[in-house]
Scaffold this active site. Structure first.
Site, PDB file in Angstrom:
ATOM      1  N   CYS A  34       0.812  -1.229   0.000  1.00 59.81           N
ATOM      2  CA  CYS A  34       0.000   0.000   0.000  1.00 59.81           C
ATOM      3  C   CYS A  34       0.843   1.275   0.000  1.00 59.81           C
ATOM      4  O   CYS A  34       0.664   2.144  -0.852  1.00 59.81           O
ATOM      5  CB  CYS A  34      -1.008  -0.006   1.149  1.00 59.81           C
ATOM      6  SG  CYS A  34      -0.321   0.135   2.814  1.00 59.81           S
ATOM      7  N   HIS A  84      -2.924   1.289   6.854  1.00 63.07           N
ATOM      8  CA  HIS A  84      -3.116   1.192   5.409  1.00 63.07           C
ATOM      9  C   HIS A  84      -3.225   2.588   4.818  1.00 63.07           C
ATOM     10  O   HIS A  84      -3.673   3.516   5.486  1.00 63.07           O
ATOM     11  CB  HIS A  84      -4.383   0.385   5.106  1.00 63.07           C
ATOM     12  CG  HIS A  84      -4.577   0.081   3.647  1.00 63.07           C
ATOM     13  ND1 HIS A  84      -3.710  -0.717   2.945  1.00 63.07           N
ATOM     14  CD2 HIS A  84      -5.538   0.475   2.775  1.00 63.07           C
ATOM     15  CE1 HIS A  84      -4.139  -0.800   1.677  1.00 63.07           C
ATOM     16  NE2 HIS A  84      -5.241  -0.089   1.551  1.00 63.07           N
ATOM     17  N   HIS A  96      -5.607   1.922  -4.421  1.00 55.28           N
ATOM     18  CA  HIS A  96      -4.705   1.348  -3.418  1.00 55.28           C
ATOM     19  C   HIS A  96      -4.287  -0.055  -3.811  1.00 55.28           C
ATOM     20  O   HIS A  96      -4.820  -0.643  -4.754  1.00 55.28           O
ATOM     21  CB  HIS A  96      -5.375   1.352  -2.029  1.00 55.28           C
ATOM     22  CG  HIS A  96      -6.507   0.388  -1.868  1.00 55.28           C
ATOM     23  ND1 HIS A  96      -6.727  -0.312  -0.705  1.00 55.28           N
ATOM     24  CD2 HIS A  96      -7.486  -0.014  -2.713  1.00 55.28           C
ATOM     25  CE1 HIS A  96      -7.792  -1.095  -0.851  1.00 55.28           C
ATOM     26  NE2 HIS A  96      -8.276  -0.928  -2.058  1.00 55.28           N
TER      27      HIS A  96
END
Length: 120
Positions: A34, A84, A96
């Protein structure tokens, strides 16, 4: 206008990586985790970001959900722990690199536990 250019360019870079496989610790150009995707996208747009989602959060200018803009970073957190990150793409969606076995894609933000950060 300068900041908008960087953010929109980073957003375009992330979108261009659609379908790239997730790999933990990878920063591109073929695989990403990520924060690797956000790091890569902003680097291509001319901005340097730290390596992890938490470090990236610490380095950005924090903005409210109501003032979020395209290209802002979206940080998912549990308590004070950022776990994240994605790039805001408008309409409540982010680009993402989700997790092992998945690929870079556009997805709706699935939780209220998010913070927004602007890269400057």
């Amino acid at each position: 206008a300068e900041a908008a250019t960087v953010a929109s360019k980073a957003l375009q870079v992330a979108a261009s990586k659609k379908g790239s496989p997730y790999r933990y610790g990878a920063t591109g150009p073929g695989r990403f985790d990520c924060s690797g995707l956000t790091l890569y996208s902003f680097k291509k747009a001319g901005k340097k970001l730290p390596r992890t989602a938490q470090q990236q959060y610490n380095k950005t200018k924090h903005v409210s959900a109501s003032s979020r803009k395209l290209g802002d970073l979206v940080f998912f957190h549990s308590g004070s722990n950022v776990y994240h990150v994605g790039i805001y793409a408008g309409k409540g969606k982010i680009w993402h690199s989700p997790k092992t076995g998945d690929v870079v894609r556009l997805q709706k933000i699935w939780t209220k536990s998010v913070w927004y950060g602007r890269v400057r």
